[in-house]
Design a protein around this motif. Structure first.
Motif, short mmCIF file in Angstrom:
data_model
loop_
_atom_site.label_atom_id
_atom_site.label_comp_id
_atom_site.label_asym_id
_atom_site.label_seq_id
_atom_site.Cartn_x
_atom_site.Cartn_y
_atom_site.Cartn_z
N ASN A 216 0.81 -1.21 0.00
CA ASN A 216 0.00 0.00 0.00
C ASN A 216 0.86 1.27 0.00
N HIS A 222 -5.86 3.89 -4.31
CA HIS A 222 -6.87 3.73 -3.26
C HIS A 222 -7.29 5.05 -2.61
N HIS A 227 -9.69 6.82 1.52
CA HIS A 227 -9.53 7.98 2.41
C HIS A 227 -10.56 9.07 2.12
N PHE A 379 -2.28 12.57 9.58
CA PHE A 379 -2.44 11.37 8.77
C PHE A 379 -2.58 10.06 9.56
N ASP A 387 -6.36 2.64 6.12
CA ASP A 387 -5.49 1.64 5.48
C ASP A 387 -5.49 0.35 6.28
FE LIG Z 1 -3.67 5.01 2.38
#
Ligand SMILES: [Fe+2]
Ligand code: FES
Length: 459
Positions: A216, A222, A227, A379, A387
């Motif tokens: 990832n 993605h 997100h 984040f 994730d």
């Molecule tokens: Fe991500």
């Protein structure tokens, strides 16, 4: 030959991977579910990958002073990373040579020696056995080097990043890193004095295989979906798609960002070309953080024209730099993946601070770091959880035993989409899975190679 090597040589032994067909398990466009679910493959990885190639251990700023130590792992091996009494950085096995217990139970500290909690054997921080309680109970010579702590034979740093390998034939670290070293240079050189120091970490543990995190790490496909809530939150108080990673929302492959594979499993996703090149261009992408308006006004009043280039130091650097198998520099974080078992992994996000090189002054550095801490909370808290949910759900999905393959062929076979550059690096649009196809080739190479692995002890 060690006992382990003797057993591994018996290819009929149940549970080993000697009979596995790696070329079948990992093909150009797909990987077999067993790669993520098979305990025997995981066990082999803990030697062939975490041991067979350079693995990130720690940052030198975490052991800045003589006798500083931290405890970490190389694969599953417990280690003490220490700057010994002479200033040399070592990776000692955190395993008493008497009956095998972990010697040091602390996360970090400063000590010239380590005393085993079980029977009190005492070791210097260069790994030598210093003494044992009531030595007259031993007939032999306790100065035999076999009682000194095992150590990782090769430990090298690149600009503060400490890596280690058990592979005596591995290339020198800088050669091994190759072109990714230049990207690490750029990541560091935007900071005063070209360096950062590590502060504390956000720590996650998830119930899934470690490779799902690495798969990832360069995935631009993605973002807009996984997100979505983060992108919405970041842009709630801003103009249309002005903040954070909003550039993923509309046809990301037409943006100037790209992914590049640089060899040996390493790659990066460069979102920097999406930004306006001006002081404050990075800061402008930051969404709402506590105190940011106050700090911004204060910086403008104190530093005038220079304020926005200083505020950029608190902005999250838009690049993901991934060093196989376990390191990602993402934004301003140093992110480390630690395998726990075939279906469990730690993801640790170390925050970084800038240091005063005389160009900003202590007050300015303190304030930038205060802001930088706020931006670094963003984040991991609001994105990594998305994730991790995917990683855990993939691990569940892979229990569908008869449905065997995961695909990674996005971009494959489309003329002119994936480009091999003159230096051998590979460039593709940001949503391509070329990075994954390439790091799986390196994974397969390592799984197929009988590396020249060893430990050493002080003489
Ligand atoms: Fe991500
Ligand atoms: S296990 Fe360490 S002294 Fe006995």
């Amino acid at each position: 030959m060690t006992v382990r090597e003797k057993l591994a040589a018996q290819s009929h032994r149940l549970g080993g991977t000697a009979l596995y067909d790696w070329d079948y398990l990992v093909q150009e466009d797909r990987a077999h579910r067993l790669v993520y679910t098979d305990p025997a493959i995981f066990e082999a990885e803990m030697t062939q990958i975490f041991g067979g190639t350079w693995t990130y251990l720690a940052h030198e700023s975490e052991i800045a002073n003589v006798n500083d130590f931290i405890t970490r792992r190389l694969g599953l091996r417990p280690l003490i990373i220490v700057r010994d009494a002479e200033g040399k950085v070592r990776a000692l096995y955190n395993r008493c040579t008497h009956r095998g217990t972990t010697l040091c139970r602390w996360d970090k500290g400063n000590s010239k020696s380590f005393q085993c909690p079980y029977h009190g054997w005492n070791f210097l921080n260069n790994g030598r056995l210093r003494g044992v309680p009531w030595p007259d109970g031993y007939a032999g010579d306790m100065r035999d080097p076999k009682y000194n702590l095992a150590q990782v034979p090769r430990v090298e740093s690149y600009r503060g990043f400490i890596f280690a390998t058990l592979n005596l034939d591995a290339l020198p670290l800088t050669e091994h890193l190759g072109p990714i070293a230049t990207v690490i240079d750029e990541w560091l050189d935007r900071n005063p004095g070209g360096r950062v120091v590590v502060c504390e970490a956000n720590r996650f543990r998830f119930k899934a295989n470690w490779k799902l995190a690495y798969d990832n790490s360069c995935d631009g496909y993605h973002v807009a979906y996984s997100h979505r809530s983060l992108l919405e939150t970041e842009n709630r108080f801003a103009g249309e798609n002005a903040k954070g990673m909003a550039y993923y929302r509309n046809s990301p492959d037409t943006q100037p960002m790209y992914m590049r594979y640089t060899g040996r499993g390493n790659h990066y996703k460069d979102k920097r070309p999406n930004l306006e090149k001006r002081p404050g261009g990075l800061w402008a992408l930051e969404s709402a953080h506590p105190g940011m308006e106050h700090y911004e006004a204060d910086f403008i009043s104190r530093y005038g024209d220079r304020a926005f280039s200083l505020l950029d130091l608190a902005g999250s650097e838009p690049v993901n730099i991934n060093v196989f198998p376990n390191l990602s520099l993402l934004g301003n974080h140093i992110q480390v993946f630690e395998p726990v078992s075939v279906d469990e992994t730690n993801a640790i996000w170390y925050g970084t601070m800038i240091v005063d090189d005389g160009s900003i002054g202590a007050d300015g550095v303190r304030d930038i770091n205060a802001l930088r801490m706020r931006t670094q909370e963003g984040f991991p808290n609001f994105g990594e959880v998305d994730d991790i949910a995917n990683f855990e759900q993939i691990q569940r999905g892979l229990f569908a035993i008869e449905d065997e393959w995961v695909y990674m062929h996005r971009g494959l076979g489309i003329p002119d989409r994936v480009k091999t550059n003159d230096d051998g690096t590979i460039t593709a649009p940001a949503t391509d899975e070329a990075f994954m196809r390439e790091h799986f080739k390196e994974w397969k190479r390592l799984m197929q190679t009988r590396a020249n692995l060893a430990i050493r002890r002080e003489p």
